[in-house]
Design a protein around this motif. Sequence first.
Motif, PDB file in Angstrom:
ATOM      1  N   LEU A   1       5.488   7.128   8.008  1.00 38.83           N
ATOM      2  CA  LEU A   1       4.146   7.143   7.410  1.00 38.83           C
ATOM      3  C   LEU A   1       3.705   8.581   7.170  1.00 38.83           C
ATOM      4  O   LEU A   1       3.058   8.880   6.170  1.00 38.83           O
ATOM      5  CB  LEU A   1       3.156   6.423   8.345  1.00 38.83           C
ATOM      6  CG  LEU A   1       1.751   6.244   7.786  1.00 38.83           C
ATOM      7  CD1 LEU A   1       1.728   5.177   6.691  1.00 38.83           C
ATOM      8  CD2 LEU A   1       0.756   5.877   8.878  1.00 38.83           C
TER       9      LEU A   1
ATOM     10  N   THR B   1       0.847  -1.190   0.000  1.00 39.54           N
ATOM     11  CA  THR B   1       0.000   0.000   0.000  1.00 39.54           C
ATOM     12  C   THR B   1       0.885   1.243   0.000  1.00 39.54           C
ATOM     13  O   THR B   1       2.076   1.176   0.291  1.00 39.54           O
ATOM     14  CB  THR B   1      -0.925   0.000   1.224  1.00 39.54           C
ATOM     15  OG1 THR B   1      -0.144  -0.163   2.398  1.00 39.54           O
ATOM     16  CG2 THR B   1      -1.962  -1.103   1.123  1.00 39.54           C
ATOM     17  N   ALA B   2       0.269   2.363  -0.329  1.00 41.77           N
ATOM     18  CA  ALA B   2       1.023   3.617  -0.435  1.00 41.77           C
ATOM     19  C   ALA B   2       0.090   4.788  -0.174  1.00 41.77           C
ATOM     20  O   ALA B   2      -1.133   4.666  -0.298  1.00 41.77           O
ATOM     21  CB  ALA B   2       1.616   3.742  -1.837  1.00 41.77           C
ATOM     22  N   GLY B   3       0.681   5.912   0.177  1.00 41.99           N
ATOM     23  CA  GLY B   3      -0.062   7.158   0.176  1.00 41.99           C
ATOM     24  C   GLY B   3      -0.035   7.714  -1.238  1.00 41.99           C
ATOM     25  O   GLY B   3       0.946   7.530  -1.965  1.00 41.99           O
TER      26      GLY B   3
ATOM     27  N   LYS C   1       3.716   7.302  -2.400  1.00 42.49           N
ATOM     28  CA  LYS C   1       4.748   7.366  -1.349  1.00 42.49           C
ATOM     29  C   LYS C   1       4.607   6.111  -0.487  1.00 42.49           C
ATOM     30  O   LYS C   1       3.503   5.803  -0.026  1.00 42.49           O
ATOM     31  CB  LYS C   1       4.450   8.635  -0.551  1.00 42.49           C
ATOM     32  CG  LYS C   1       4.993   8.735   0.839  1.00 42.49           C
ATOM     33  CD  LYS C   1       4.515  10.041   1.488  1.00 42.49           C
ATOM     34  CE  LYS C   1       5.117  10.199   2.875  1.00 42.49           C
ATOM     35  NZ  LYS C   1       4.566   9.280   3.871  1.00 42.49           N
ATOM     36  N   ASP C   2       5.706   5.388  -0.310  1.00 43.63           N
ATOM     37  CA  ASP C   2       5.619   4.173   0.502  1.00 43.63           C
ATOM     38  C   ASP C   2       6.815   4.092   1.440  1.00 43.63           C
ATOM     39  O   ASP C   2       7.544   5.085   1.622  1.00 43.63           O
ATOM     40  CB  ASP C   2       5.536   2.921  -0.389  1.00 43.63           C
ATOM     41  CG  ASP C   2       6.903   2.457  -0.882  1.00 43.63           C
ATOM     42  OD1 ASP C   2       7.849   3.289  -0.923  1.00 43.63           O
ATOM     43  OD2 ASP C   2       7.051   1.276  -1.226  1.00 43.63           O
TER      44      ASP C   2
ATOM     45  N   THR D   1      -3.959   3.788  -0.124  1.00 44.91           N
ATOM     46  CA  THR D   1      -4.832   3.698   1.064  1.00 44.91           C
ATOM     47  C   THR D   1      -5.189   5.070   1.623  1.00 44.91           C
ATOM     48  O   THR D   1      -6.131   5.202   2.400  1.00 44.91           O
ATOM     49  CB  THR D   1      -4.132   2.928   2.202  1.00 44.91           C
ATOM     50  OG1 THR D   1      -2.791   3.401   2.306  1.00 44.91           O
ATOM     51  CG2 THR D   1      -4.170   1.435   2.003  1.00 44.91           C
ATOM     52  N   ASP D   2      -4.385   6.084   1.304  1.00 44.42           N
ATOM     53  CA  ASP D   2      -4.622   7.403   1.912  1.00 44.42           C
ATOM     54  C   ASP D   2      -4.122   8.490   0.966  1.00 44.42           C
ATOM     55  O   ASP D   2      -3.193   8.278   0.194  1.00 44.42           O
ATOM     56  CB  ASP D   2      -3.909   7.508   3.274  1.00 44.42           C
ATOM     57  CG  ASP D   2      -2.457   7.072   3.194  1.00 44.42           C
ATOM     58  OD1 ASP D   2      -2.194   5.858   3.302  1.00 44.42           O
ATOM     59  OD2 ASP D   2      -1.583   7.938   2.972  1.00 44.42           O
TER      60      ASP D   2
HETATM   61  N1  ADE Z   1       1.693   3.212   3.048  1.00 46.96           N
HETATM   62  C1  ADE Z   1       0.391   3.529   2.992  1.00 46.96           C
HETATM   63  N2  ADE Z   1       0.214   4.858   3.117  1.00 46.96           N
HETATM   64  C2  ADE Z   1       1.449   5.404   3.252  1.00 46.96           C
HETATM   65  C3  ADE Z   1       1.925   6.730   3.411  1.00 46.96           C
HETATM   66  N3  ADE Z   1       1.108   7.762   3.475  1.00 46.96           N
HETATM   67  N4  ADE Z   1       3.257   6.888   3.530  1.00 46.96           N
HETATM   68  C4  ADE Z   1       4.093   5.835   3.473  1.00 46.96           C
HETATM   69  N5  ADE Z   1       3.697   4.578   3.327  1.00 46.96           N
HETATM   70  C5  ADE Z   1       2.381   4.355   3.201  1.00 46.96           C
END
Ligand code: ADE
Length: 266
Positions: free
Chosen positions: A180, A115-117, A198-199, A223-224
């Motif tokens: 995060l 997942t990542a932002g 961004k992960d 996810t965000d």
């Molecule tokens: N994984 C999921 N959301 C993230 C975020 N905002 N930053 C880094 N890793 C993430």
Amino acid sequence: MVLPKDIPSSAENYMDSQTLTKLPISSILIIIAMQTEALPLVEKFQLSEDQKSVFPKEVPWVRYQGIYRNLQINLIWPGKDLALGVDSVGTISASLVTYASIQALHPDLIINAGTAGGFKAKGASIGDVFLVSECAFHDRRIPIPVFDLYGVGLKQAWKTPNLHKELDLKVGKLSTGDSLDMSAQDESSIVANDATVKDMEGAAVAYVADIFKVPAIFLKAVTDIVDGEKPTAEEFLQNLATVSAALDQAVTKVIDFISGKCIHEL
Ligand code: ADE
């Protein structure tokens, strides 16, 4: 490199790397940092947990393996932190498991899924799955000539034009850091990296894959929204399960596409 069944393993000694890259991909290493992201795939591919670990007995890393559509799949989850019992997220565990897995399993291809932002200003929405074009770090600031570039650690993902054409995935650049949240300094580095997502692992996996010249691709599900209104941690936890399901569907489609193809056909 795992050879197809009908080629004796001794033949490997007589094949040059050109020949080997024309063979269909046979061994895939999937690296996934969180258990919630990993377990649905373990089920989908009917993988089983390794009883006799290929890793040192001290580490919490978990290997699930099996055959799916003629592909040897090794899914590695770095496991729970030994002291605190939470998923071992971040670049340290990611680089260690990537290194050890390449040494032990000799994959043809690495898939780092997670997942990542996402940045809505760059076109990301919750639930989007991005195929990453390149990875870089945003929290390794070393303002000395050349060390600055080393800190950014830009690496290209393996180019997959056919995969991109076939599957309906957005493409974007990934920026990696060990937090995060996002500090103002992180933000300016992420903008400089031109990142859409961004992960906390991608660029670390890319660094190790590049050393050993193992092709690597990166699938990141949003996810965000980092440049949105909601607090990141809250939005991340709220969406983790549903977005992990979207991620797992995308990984399955990617693996189905890869089956029977050689690395230059992706
Ligand atoms: N994984 C999921 N959301 C993230 C975020 N905002 N930053 C880094 N890793 C993430």
